[in-house]
Design a protein around this motif. Structure first.
Motif, PDB file in Angstrom:
ATOM      1  N   ALA A 147      30.272   9.133 -22.857  1.00  0.00           N
ATOM      2  CA  ALA A 147      30.697   9.070 -21.457  1.00  0.00           C
ATOM      3  C   ALA A 147      30.792  10.468 -20.877  1.00  0.00           C
ATOM      4  N   GLU A 148      30.519  10.564 -19.592  1.00  0.00           N
ATOM      5  CA  GLU A 148      30.671  11.846 -18.901  1.00  0.00           C
ATOM      6  C   GLU A 148      32.161  12.187 -18.781  1.00  0.00           C
ATOM      7  N   ARG A 149      32.434  13.456 -18.598  1.00  0.00           N
ATOM      8  CA  ARG A 149      33.824  13.899 -18.421  1.00  0.00           C
ATOM      9  C   ARG A 149      34.396  13.310 -17.146  1.00  0.00           C
ATOM     10  N   VAL A 150      35.635  12.854 -17.216  1.00  0.00           N
ATOM     11  CA  VAL A 150      36.283  12.256 -16.035  1.00  0.00           C
ATOM     12  C   VAL A 150      37.317  13.214 -15.454  1.00  0.00           C
TER      13      VAL A 150
END
Length: 253
Positions: A250-253
């Motif tokens: 997952a991409e950084r949130v």
């Protein structure tokens, strides 16, 4: 599709992106089971699942993290960092050939934490989606149903599987395995005040056997094998069908 049995043009025609990698150990399994018990079980399950699905199956990794059985003659092991690096390197090799999904078909508890660490490494850099699968953990209800006094190592479940797959159980040693092993296997024996207090299996079982192997049979082994193979096939199909985007970090949130 067992890779070593095929030519390179035949392997080149493989159009799936998933591979099964069987892993086990070469270590003591009491006086009644061969030292290859774990890798024999892993190999049997992976080969059968590959046969039923057509997915690629690699050669078996036969030596794992087993130094906790080192006091028993014949036990082989590699140091954990070596094992992790080897499995990671092998998996990266598979990705060079277009594989980006790998199931580690595992039959040795000592490998579990290290395979999960390798899986995390490969996932973090987006190289591959790899997961560890332990055969008996896929069918816990059946294991409990079949055996009154089970054990985590060299007990009736492994004895049954070897009886069914290989016919290599030393039947004349079953009573000795029971008498000189740990029966019953109770958590309180291994832990004190929340801490695991042992390091080597010989501290708990003088002959390396845990559970009552006299309760084993080839018929029970067949039930275990069929049920676990079915779970592995379902898992492999689930992994193969997942969209690529679901496999990436997952991409950084």
């Amino acid at each position: 599709m067992y890779l070593p049995d095929h030519t390179w043009p035949e392997v080149a025609d493989y159009d799936e992106s998933i591979a099964l990698v069987p892993l086990g150990s070469t270590e003591q399994h009491g006086p009644h089971l061969p030292e290859g018990t774990d890798h024999m079980i892993a190999r049997g399950l992976a080969h059968e699942a590959a046969e039923r699905t057509g997915y690629l199956c690699t050669p078996t990794i036969t030596v794992g993290v087993s130094d906790h059985h080192r006091q028993f003659p014949g036990t082989m092991w590699v140091e954990p960092p070596v094992f992790r690096d080897y499995v990671e390197s092998l998996t990266r090799n598979l990705t060079y050939h277009g594989i980006d999904r790998v199931i580690y078909v595992n039959a040795h508890g000592g490998n579990v934490a290290h395979l999960r660490e390798v899986s995390k490494r490969l996932h973090r850099d987006g190289t591959a989606y790899a997961i560890e699968w332990m055969w008996d953990e896929s069918i816990p209800e059946l294991v409990d149903e079949l055996f009154e006094t089970n054990g985590p190592h060299a007990g009736p479940k492994e004895t049954s599987m070897v009886a069914y797959l290989e016919g290599l159980v030393r039947e004349d040693e079953l009573e000795a395995a029971y008498e000189g092993g740990m029966v019953p296997v109770e958590r309180e024996t291994f832990t004190k005040h929340g801490a695991r207090v042992f390091h080597d299996s010989v501290e708990n079982a003088a002959n390396g056997s845990f559970g009552d192997p006299r309760d084993a049979s080839a018929e029970k082994g067949e039930q275990l094998f069929e049920a676990a193979t079915e779970q592995l096939v379902r898992l492999a199909d689930w992994v193969a069908d997942r969209p690529n985007d679901d496999l990436l970090p997952a991409e950084r949130v």
